[in-house]
Design a protein around this motif. Structure first.
Motif, PDB file in Angstrom:
ATOM      1  N   ALA A 113       1.080   1.414 -15.568  1.00  0.00           N
ATOM      2  CA  ALA A 113       2.220   1.642 -16.456  1.00  0.00           C
ATOM      3  C   ALA A 113       2.166   3.007 -17.115  1.00  0.00           C
ATOM      4  CB  ALA A 113       2.286   0.554 -17.527  1.00  0.00           C
ATOM      5  N   ASP A 114       1.133   3.797 -16.796  1.00  0.00           N
ATOM      6  CA  ASP A 114       1.059   5.166 -17.304  1.00  0.00           C
ATOM      7  C   ASP A 114       1.584   6.089 -16.216  1.00  0.00           C
ATOM      8  OD1 ASP A 114       0.133   7.545 -18.825  1.00  0.00           O
ATOM      9  OD2 ASP A 114      -0.958   6.024 -19.965  1.00  0.00           O
ATOM     10  N   GLY A 115       1.377   7.373 -16.343  1.00  0.00           N
ATOM     11  CA  GLY A 115       1.814   8.297 -15.316  1.00  0.00           C
ATOM     12  C   GLY A 115       2.731   9.369 -15.855  1.00  0.00           C
ATOM     13  N   LEU A 133       6.478   8.341 -11.448  1.00  0.00           N
ATOM     14  CA  LEU A 133       5.267   8.111 -10.663  1.00  0.00           C
ATOM     15  C   LEU A 133       4.207   7.559 -11.601  1.00  0.00           C
ATOM     16  CD1 LEU A 133       3.818   8.372  -7.930  1.00  0.00           C
ATOM     17  CD2 LEU A 133       3.090  10.662  -8.634  1.00  0.00           C
ATOM     18  N   ASN A 134       3.792   6.309 -11.352  1.00  0.00           N
ATOM     19  CA  ASN A 134       2.879   5.630 -12.271  1.00  0.00           C
ATOM     20  C   ASN A 134       1.426   5.714 -11.838  1.00  0.00           C
ATOM     21  OD1 ASN A 134       5.503   3.389 -12.524  1.00  0.00           O
ATOM     22  ND2 ASN A 134       4.711   4.440 -14.316  1.00  0.00           N
ATOM     23  N   SER A 135       0.556   5.715 -12.828  1.00  0.00           N
ATOM     24  CA  SER A 135      -0.884   5.587 -12.639  1.00  0.00           C
ATOM     25  C   SER A 135      -1.366   4.534 -13.627  1.00  0.00           C
ATOM     26  CB  SER A 135      -1.587   6.921 -12.888  1.00  0.00           C
ATOM     27  OG  SER A 135      -1.390   7.346 -14.233  1.00  0.00           O
ATOM     28  N   GLU A 136      -2.644   4.221 -13.578  1.00  0.00           N
ATOM     29  CA  GLU A 136      -3.188   3.231 -14.508  1.00  0.00           C
ATOM     30  C   GLU A 136      -3.534   3.838 -15.862  1.00  0.00           C
ATOM     31  OE1 GLU A 136      -6.228   0.608 -12.889  1.00  0.00           O
ATOM     32  OE2 GLU A 136      -5.608   1.184 -10.880  1.00  0.00           O
ATOM     33  N   VAL A 190       2.028   8.420  -1.712  1.00  0.00           N
ATOM     34  CA  VAL A 190       1.591   7.761  -2.953  1.00  0.00           C
ATOM     35  C   VAL A 190       0.311   6.973  -2.700  1.00  0.00           C
ATOM     36  CG1 VAL A 190       2.203   6.065  -4.728  1.00  0.00           C
ATOM     37  CG2 VAL A 190       3.926   7.676  -3.899  1.00  0.00           C
ATOM     38  N   LYS A 191       0.217   6.317  -1.537  1.00  0.00           N
ATOM     39  CA  LYS A 191      -1.010   5.595  -1.193  1.00  0.00           C
ATOM     40  C   LYS A 191      -2.186   6.550  -1.037  1.00  0.00           C
ATOM     41  CE  LYS A 191       1.118   1.586   1.071  1.00  0.00           C
ATOM     42  NZ  LYS A 191       1.236   0.826   2.331  1.00  0.00           N
ATOM     43  N   ASN A 200      -4.484   2.589  -9.045  1.00  0.00           N
ATOM     44  CA  ASN A 200      -3.230   2.140  -8.465  1.00  0.00           C
ATOM     45  C   ASN A 200      -2.116   3.084  -8.889  1.00  0.00           C
ATOM     46  OD1 ASN A 200      -1.177   0.657  -7.286  1.00  0.00           O
ATOM     47  ND2 ASN A 200      -1.044  -0.810  -8.948  1.00  0.00           N
ATOM     48  N   CYS A 201      -1.379   3.611  -7.948  1.00  0.00           N
ATOM     49  CA  CYS A 201      -0.254   4.499  -8.215  1.00  0.00           C
ATOM     50  C   CYS A 201       0.995   3.912  -7.575  1.00  0.00           C
ATOM     51  CB  CYS A 201      -0.515   5.898  -7.666  1.00  0.00           C
ATOM     52  SG  CYS A 201      -1.979   6.703  -8.337  1.00  0.00           S
ATOM     53  N   GLN A 202       2.104   3.999  -8.282  1.00  0.00           N
ATOM     54  CA  GLN A 202       3.355   3.442  -7.778  1.00  0.00           C
ATOM     55  C   GLN A 202       4.510   4.386  -8.078  1.00  0.00           C
ATOM     56  OE1 GLN A 202       3.805   0.486  -6.198  1.00  0.00           O
ATOM     57  NE2 GLN A 202       1.663  -0.168  -6.322  1.00  0.00           N
ATOM     58  N   LEU A 203       5.430   4.521  -7.135  1.00  0.00           N
ATOM     59  CA  LEU A 203       6.677   5.241  -7.370  1.00  0.00           C
ATOM     60  C   LEU A 203       7.732   4.203  -7.728  1.00  0.00           C
ATOM     61  CD1 LEU A 203       8.238   7.956  -7.274  1.00  0.00           C
ATOM     62  CD2 LEU A 203       8.819   7.385  -4.898  1.00  0.00           C
TER      63      LEU A 203
END
Length: 368
Positions: A113-115, A133-136, A190-191, A200-203
């Motif tokens: 939920a960070d990024g 673009l999210n990171s932990e 992203v992976k 974990n990273c998510q777009l």
């Protein structure tokens, strides 16, 4: 001597002999052990070379640093990749990429939920893009490699078709990725970042707005670097007015209002019938619980619905960035006043607001 060594080899259990034969084949030594044309010296030398290539390939600190700089992967991973690839840099990059894809799937379930939120406008001021673009952790969000990918994705969204969905955009090809020197899908890039930073990273968002006449304006709340921040807003203004500076000023004020006011719809006509019916049902149930007669309850629900529209519809919201003389004006009234000053009609063609972590929170709520 040779006969003594051969005699010793005959006493090795069959499993050990099989292992030695495998090592011999890896070393390029002909023959089978322990019987046949076994050549101890040649086998010993061949075995050590194979072992060095497969398990203890010596790599220099400079080679490890070069691979780390190129891929952003952890130092020990770079060292292992170089050892397993016999010091071949290209093979090591591919090794890291494959490892990253495998480890990425294991991290997908972790909360991110960070990024960063990225926002860009093209040179003509006619099109803008915003991505999340999210990171932990915030630690990774400050990583230059992570920030570089966020900017590359945002720029790529800016040059992609305006109406492209998030899922289709993830399939579109970036020129390169964090671990790829050739074209790679946005989702795969992203992976690769997951493998690079170990989180974990998510777009979660990638939107664009465009006008044919007028201007698209951006606003970044809590900026952390150029074009990057925690909240990003785009607002598209359709107009034939030619005063670019005045349009930019109006657009920035509207974008700041959107960042603070959090509207859900641009105008009342944009509210889906299903959303309207759902809210009306809630207000009707609340009014019925008051014990009032049906006709009174209907009026109460209608009043609450009208108030809800003022809260969620951009044009009907009270403008929050007003000066001392503009208090209690609606956004619609502010735009009308600007149009009068510019000498041409101005319409809000659309807006996009992306707040860091909001999509992750909504997804978590939906999963409960």
């Amino acid at each position: 001597d040779a006969r003594a060594r051969a005699s010793t080899m005959r006493r090795i259990p069959s499993a050990g002999a099989s292992l030695l034969r495998s090592w011999a084949r890896a070393a390029g030594v002909s023959g089978s052990a322990p019987t046949g044309s076994f050549a101890p010296a040649a086998f010993h030398g061949g075995f050590m070379n194979a072992q060095q290539r497969a398990f203890s390939q010596k790599v220099s600190a400079a080679e490890v640093k070069l691979l780390r700089d190129q891929t952003g992967s952890p130092m020990m991973d770079c060292k292992r990749a170089l050892q397993d690839s016999g010091g071949d840099l290209k093979v090591a990059v591919e090794w890291l990429r494959k490892k990253g894809m495998a480890s990425a799937s294991k991290k997908e379930g972790r909360k991110s939920a960070d990024g960063l939120v990225g926002v860009m406008i093209d040179e003509a001021g006619k099109k803008g893009a915003v991505i999340e673009l999210n990171s932990e952790t915030d630690f990774v969000a400050k990583n230059p490699v992570f920030q570089k990918l966020a900017l590359e994705i945002c720029l790529f969204r800016l040059t992609s078709p305006t109406g492209m969905s998030l899922e289709d955009f993830k399939l579109a090809k970036l020129p390169t990725g964090p671990k790829s020197e050739t074209a790679v899908a946005v989702g795969d890039a992203v992976k690769e970042m997951v493998a690079t930073v170990g989180e974990n990273c998510q777009l979660r968002a990638a939107a664009a707005l465009e006008v044919t006449a007028g201007r698209v304006v951006r606003y970044i709340h809590t900026p952390v670097a150029a074009n990057l921040g925690k909240v990003g807003v785009l607002v598209a203004l359709e107009t034939t007015a030619t005063d670019a500076a005045a349009l930019e000023q109006l657009g920035i004020k509207l974008a700041m209002h959107i960042a603070a006011g959090m509207p859900l719809y641009c105008r009342v006509e944009d509210i889906p019938e299903a959303d309207l019916a759902a809210e009306k049902k809630i207000f009707m149930e609340q009014a019925a619980e008051s014990g009032k007669p049906a006709n009174i309850a209907e009026k109460m629900a209608g009043g609450r619905l009208a108030k809800w529209k003022e809260e969620v519809v951009l044009e009907d919201q009270q403008f929050l960035i007003s000066g001392q003389d503009d208090k209690k004006l609606s956004v619609k009234q502010v735009v009308a006043g600007a149009a009068a000053s510019l000498g041409a009609p101005v319409a809000i063609a659309g807006f996009a607001r992306v707040k860091l972590g909001q999509a992750a929170a909504q997804a978590a709520e939906a999963a409960v």
